[in-house]
Design an enzyme around this catalytic site. Sequence first.
Site, PDB file in Angstrom:
ATOM      1  N   HIS A 154      -4.046   3.291  -3.320  1.00  0.00           N
ATOM      2  CA  HIS A 154      -4.160   2.706  -1.984  1.00  0.00           C
ATOM      3  C   HIS A 154      -3.440   1.370  -1.848  1.00  0.00           C
ATOM      4  CE1 HIS A 154      -5.905   1.314   1.799  1.00  0.00           C
ATOM      5  NE2 HIS A 154      -6.192   0.181   1.172  1.00  0.00           N
ATOM      6  N   HIS A 157       0.837  -1.196   0.000  1.00  0.00           N
ATOM      7  CA  HIS A 157       0.000   0.000   0.000  1.00  0.00           C
ATOM      8  C   HIS A 157       0.879   1.255   0.000  1.00  0.00           C
ATOM      9  CE1 HIS A 157      -2.371  -3.284   1.689  1.00  0.00           C
ATOM     10  NE2 HIS A 157      -3.459  -2.643   1.311  1.00  0.00           N
ATOM     11  N   HIS A 195     -29.147 -14.169  25.129  1.00  0.00           N
ATOM     12  CA  HIS A 195     -28.128 -14.012  26.163  1.00  0.00           C
ATOM     13  C   HIS A 195     -27.490 -15.342  26.575  1.00  0.00           C
ATOM     14  CE1 HIS A 195     -29.549  -9.969  26.308  1.00  0.00           C
ATOM     15  NE2 HIS A 195     -28.837  -9.654  27.368  1.00  0.00           N
ATOM     16  N   GLU A 200     -17.738  -3.219  24.324  1.00  0.00           N
ATOM     17  CA  GLU A 200     -16.950  -4.441  24.464  1.00  0.00           C
ATOM     18  C   GLU A 200     -15.752  -4.494  23.518  1.00  0.00           C
ATOM     19  OE1 GLU A 200     -21.205  -5.391  25.635  1.00  0.00           O
ATOM     20  OE2 GLU A 200     -20.237  -4.396  23.942  1.00  0.00           O
TER      21      GLU A 200
END
Length: 661
Positions: free
Chosen positions: A263, A27, A474, A412
């Site tokens: 890129h 890149h 859950h 999280e």
Amino acid sequence: MSNIDNMSVNAIRILSADAVQKANSGHPGLPLGCAPMAYELWAKHLKHNPQNPKWVNRDRFILSGGHGSSLLYSLLHLFGYGDLSVEDLKQFRQLDSLTPGHPEYGHTIGVEATTGPLGAGMGMAVGVAIAEAHMAAIFNKEGYPLIDHYTYALGGDGCMMEGIASEAFSLAGTLGLGKLIVLYDSNQISIEGDTDITFTEDVQKRMEAFGFQTLLVEDGNDLETIGKAIEEAKAEKSKPSFITIKTQIGYGCPAKQGKASAHGEPLGIENVKALRETLGWPYEEAFYVPDEVYEHFHKISEENNKKEDEWFHNFAEYCIQYPDMLELWNRYFQKDFGEKVIDHEEFWHYENKDDSTRNISGKILNKIKELVPNLIGGAADLAPSTKTYMSDMGDFSKENYEGRNLHFGVRELAMTAIGNGIMLHGELRAFVSTFFVFSDYTKPMARLSALMKVPLTFVFTHDSIGVGEDGPTHEPIEQLAMLRSIPNFHVFRPADATETAAAWYSALTSEETPTALVLTRQNLPQLEGSSKEALKGAYILEDSEKEVPDAILIASGSEVCLAVEAKEILAKEGLDVRVVSMPCMDVFEEQTKEYKESVLPKNVRKRVAIEALSDFGWGKYVGLDGAYVTMTGFGASAPAKELFEKFGFTVENIVNTVKGL
């Protein structure tokens, strides 16, 4: 821009482009656009010493846009890190080289974090800044700033699109991390084209809303303005800073500049030649840098070496003035937890009463907080449920960086990246926590923990259908198999207090492997046969009377007690079985062949795996002749006892399964 500065910037560009071209892979766009800001930072503002890349008070630089790794390798080479040579640059992206496709922590000297997944470096940078703030609050005294450094992260539009960056920056602003400085390579190009197709918000306003000081540099080639922005950022102590630097991807290559094609593909031989002409680089030989440029970088490194010498002089005086703090400092750097507790009766002793392993884990955490003064961590807004709050240790906040309890909020993914960053800073031992089903949100950064060999501890509770009434959203099913599938990652699912203590012991003595503790919500009995043998990953909890058992029951966590009860009933019916507790498959696999054979002998083919989660991964222990008492679908919403009965996690079903063999 002085001539030597211009030559130095272009040396970075040329080396980066040549490395990508020789590899025919990579890149080049980011290095060509970001070379000026990287040079300005590293040469004139970054406190670092190539002669001692691990100096504790160095500034940290994290290339969040890890695809631009050739930029980082060029910097490390020019500054003289670890004798990273031109030959190493020529081996860019090749097998066993020191210059892999994306930066790898622990592999290349000077690389502070493994990056590549966009945004990950931003999250880890926040963790490093948290560690700096905490260490400074603990150890710094008037006139003795032992810990006083900045954390810099460089990333582009992709990093800013990823949700992890927003999660992490929201917390960084809330915490007022004034030593965190983000350099935003704003070139408005992504792989698919102009960012207007997907990304049109005002990033400056977003960062301001997060609580950052925002600065803007209109010309990414203007070293003086970039330098002023960095100094302004360093001067702001009450909040982190975000510097937008407008650049052109692929700068200097006429055919690629400002285009998406710059890129992720080599420029091409002719375009590399055109790059040299456009930049006024008179040397046609690939990877050639004139001596005067090397001398310039060498002088900068020598000056940085003096800064470290000054620090060590200051540290020596500090040790004399504050001998008690020196003792604490040494405790932060010692790895003696295992020696302290391996034969410590209190650590391994718990009341003989039913208790959940999450609750037992919380008690252990509060036992070891004094033994491990550098232990720091918290949960994603779940500490009361995951039992991960250290009493009397204070809360880490903008007002109190000494606090050892971290509040990550419902973040999280960023939490795990931040945990990695804390560990990468060094000196501290971190843990993170959430419900086990939400380990899905942590997984990309948990994978980086394993890849970097960073022994972060994960405390995952509510570990199975035992969650009960909250229902299948859950109740984890496949998550245990997911984490077990990660190389260099230990997953402990303990059955009682002794095994939970073993899990914590293993986690805190691990030097290169992250560890997950997978814990119950519901109460479990304390097992008479459990022992420190759990440290081997699996062991014989209750053996058969026969030398060769009729069958082997293998279980983990809350199902081990069911296996023990089933053994008693089977014995009355004339079947003599062995019960093996397997809290950690990964550790068991690290044992000798002889030990594994002693626990699971090959000549006993009648085996039953018992676990209230997916059966995926159990096949190597159960074999073609074995059977499973496991989950084959999602759970349901009901009290845990009813769910265990519904899905077959009963002594009766285990007994019948063994008989069926």
